[in-house]
Design an enzyme around this catalytic site. Structure first.
Site, short mmCIF file in Angstrom:
data_model
loop_
_atom_site.label_atom_id
_atom_site.label_comp_id
_atom_site.label_asym_id
_atom_site.label_seq_id
_atom_site.Cartn_x
_atom_site.Cartn_y
_atom_site.Cartn_z
N GLU A 1 -56.07 55.41 -53.57
CA GLU A 1 -56.18 54.95 -52.18
C GLU A 1 -55.37 55.85 -51.27
O GLU A 1 -54.28 56.30 -51.63
CB GLU A 1 -55.64 53.52 -52.06
CG GLU A 1 -56.72 52.45 -51.99
CD GLU A 1 -57.42 52.38 -50.63
OE1 GLU A 1 -57.54 53.42 -49.95
OE2 GLU A 1 -57.86 51.28 -50.28
N ASP A 2 -55.88 56.08 -50.08
CA ASP A 2 -55.12 56.83 -49.09
C ASP A 2 -53.91 56.03 -48.61
O ASP A 2 -52.80 56.52 -48.55
CB ASP A 2 -56.01 57.23 -47.90
CG ASP A 2 -56.85 56.06 -47.38
OD1 ASP A 2 -56.73 54.94 -47.91
OD2 ASP A 2 -57.62 56.27 -46.44
N GLY B 1 -61.43 57.24 -46.48
CA GLY B 1 -60.14 57.87 -46.21
C GLY B 1 -59.51 58.63 -47.35
O GLY B 1 -58.75 59.57 -47.13
N ARG C 1 -59.65 63.09 -39.41
CA ARG C 1 -59.62 63.21 -40.88
C ARG C 1 -59.35 64.64 -41.34
O ARG C 1 -58.83 64.87 -42.42
CB ARG C 1 -60.97 62.77 -41.48
CG ARG C 1 -61.31 61.31 -41.28
CD ARG C 1 -62.49 60.94 -42.18
NE ARG C 1 -63.14 59.69 -41.81
CZ ARG C 1 -62.71 58.48 -42.16
NH1 ARG C 1 -61.61 58.37 -42.90
NH2 ARG C 1 -63.37 57.41 -41.79
N ASP D 1 -52.20 48.79 -46.62
CA ASP D 1 -51.66 48.16 -45.41
C ASP D 1 -51.40 46.69 -45.71
O ASP D 1 -50.31 46.32 -46.14
CB ASP D 1 -52.70 48.38 -44.30
CG ASP D 1 -52.26 47.91 -42.93
OD1 ASP D 1 -51.15 48.27 -42.51
OD2 ASP D 1 -53.02 47.19 -42.28
N ASP E 1 -58.52 58.38 -40.43
CA ASP E 1 -59.15 58.56 -39.12
C ASP E 1 -58.66 57.58 -38.07
O ASP E 1 -58.14 56.51 -38.38
CB ASP E 1 -60.66 58.39 -39.24
CG ASP E 1 -61.06 56.92 -39.42
OD1 ASP E 1 -60.55 56.29 -40.37
OD2 ASP E 1 -61.82 56.40 -38.59
N LYS F 1 -47.51 50.70 -46.73
CA LYS F 1 -46.74 50.07 -45.65
C LYS F 1 -46.18 48.75 -46.19
O LYS F 1 -46.84 47.71 -46.07
CB LYS F 1 -47.65 49.78 -44.45
CG LYS F 1 -48.21 51.02 -43.76
CD LYS F 1 -49.14 50.60 -42.62
CE LYS F 1 -49.72 51.78 -41.88
NZ LYS F 1 -50.79 51.36 -40.93
N PHE G 1 -49.66 52.98 -37.15
CA PHE G 1 -50.96 53.58 -37.44
C PHE G 1 -50.84 55.09 -37.62
O PHE G 1 -50.23 55.78 -36.82
CB PHE G 1 -51.94 53.25 -36.32
CG PHE G 1 -53.36 53.54 -36.67
CD1 PHE G 1 -54.09 52.68 -37.48
CD2 PHE G 1 -53.97 54.70 -36.21
CE1 PHE G 1 -55.41 52.96 -37.82
CE2 PHE G 1 -55.29 54.99 -36.55
CZ PHE G 1 -56.01 54.13 -37.35
N VAL G 2 -51.45 55.61 -38.70
CA VAL G 2 -51.39 57.05 -38.98
C VAL G 2 -52.79 57.64 -39.12
O VAL G 2 -53.75 56.93 -39.46
CB VAL G 2 -50.58 57.34 -40.26
CG1 VAL G 2 -49.11 57.03 -40.07
CG2 VAL G 2 -51.14 56.59 -41.46
P1 5GP Z 1 -55.64 46.90 -46.36
O1 5GP Z 1 -56.76 46.15 -47.01
O2 5GP Z 1 -54.56 47.30 -47.31
O3 5GP Z 1 -55.12 46.20 -45.16
O4 5GP Z 1 -56.30 48.16 -45.73
C1 5GP Z 1 -56.43 49.36 -46.34
C2 5GP Z 1 -57.37 50.21 -45.51
O5 5GP Z 1 -57.16 50.05 -44.10
C3 5GP Z 1 -57.10 51.66 -45.80
O6 5GP Z 1 -57.82 52.10 -46.91
C4 5GP Z 1 -57.54 52.30 -44.50
O7 5GP Z 1 -58.94 52.50 -44.53
C5 5GP Z 1 -57.21 51.28 -43.44
N1 5GP Z 1 -55.89 51.56 -42.84
C6 5GP Z 1 -54.76 50.83 -42.97
N2 5GP Z 1 -53.73 51.36 -42.29
C7 5GP Z 1 -54.22 52.48 -41.70
C8 5GP Z 1 -53.63 53.49 -40.86
O8 5GP Z 1 -52.43 53.49 -40.51
N3 5GP Z 1 -54.45 54.49 -40.46
C9 5GP Z 1 -55.76 54.56 -40.81
N4 5GP Z 1 -56.46 55.60 -40.36
N5 5GP Z 1 -56.36 53.64 -41.61
C10 5GP Z 1 -55.59 52.61 -42.05
MG MG Z 2 -58.95 53.49 -47.48
#
Ligand code: 5GP
Ligand code: MG
Length: 181
Positions: free
Chosen positions: A101-102, A47, A167, A105, A161, A133, A154-155
């Site tokens: 990081e994109d 991402g 993407r 979450d 994606d 978030k 969710f975005v």
């Molecule tokens: P975390 O480990 O912080 O829960 O997850 C991070 C990863 O979850 C991000 O790098 C991404 O790949 C995915 N992710 C979390 N939220 C979103 C979202 O709103 N949209 C998308 N497309 N991917 C997300």
């Molecule tokens: Mg990611």
């Protein structure tokens, strides 16, 4: 205008101009903080590739970039422990590392990655995330550079994606409120 991906409807959330402004702002801070430090940027695939390409080109001093891919136990289910970090450049000793990081979450991916990077004795480790978030966090995180704090929704777009698609959208779209995943 709505944007449809498979069964889901998305609505405009952050424009190209808003994103560019945020990336400029982050780059300006990083340029000031890392002058003469030749930071090593580590992008988290898939991402982050668009964010990394834009941010990295705004760094003005010497800087290097590499990428990792994180495989999790539950690819579909919302993020268990991180299984494996693929492609990590092990030559991190004494380097000033910035993980790019994109989106953050739950914070599980980034905390595991930071922990692993620290095992290689870098001079410093910081994180730059385009999106955070705050209400979704399950672990305390310390993200020095944040583009936008966003609601737990969710975005897609700008590298992010839904089921592999979206993407290539230049802006960021949010799942319409009636359609939570
Ligand atoms: P975390 O480990 O912080 O829960 O997850 C991070 C990863 O979850 C991000 O790098 C991404 O790949 C995915 N992710 C979390 N939220 C979103 C979202 O709103 N949209 C998308 N497309 N991917 C997300
Ligand atoms: Mg990611």
């Amino acid at each position: 205008m709505h944007y449809q991906i498979k069964d889901k409807k998305f609505e405009p959330f952050l424009s190209q101009a808003q994103i560019a402004e945020a990336v400029d702002r982050l780059a300006a801070r990083i340029n000031a903080d890392y002058e003469g430090k030749n930071p090593l940027c580590i992008g988290v695939l898939n991402g982050s590739f668009v964010f990394v390409a834009d941010l990295f080109r705004r760094l003005t001093g010497p800087a290097e970039v590499t990428f990792v891919k994180v495989a999790s136990y539950e690819a579909m289910e919302s993020k268990g422990a991180v299984e494996e970090i693929l492609g990590l450049d092990k030559d991190l000793m004494h380097r000033h590392v910035i993980i790019l990081e994109d989106i953050i979450d739950t914070g599980i991916t980034i905390t595991d990655l930071v922990k692993t990077v620290k095992e290689f004795h870098p001079a410093s480790v910081e994180v730059a995330a385009l999106l955070l978030k705050p209400d979704a966090l399950k672990r305390p995180v310390n993200i020095k550079y944040v583009g936008f704090e966003i609601p737990t929704r969710f975005v897609v777009g700008y590298g992010l994606d839904y089921d592999g698609l979206g993407r290539n959208l230049p802006a960021i779209y949010q799942l319409t409120p009636s359609e939570d995943l």
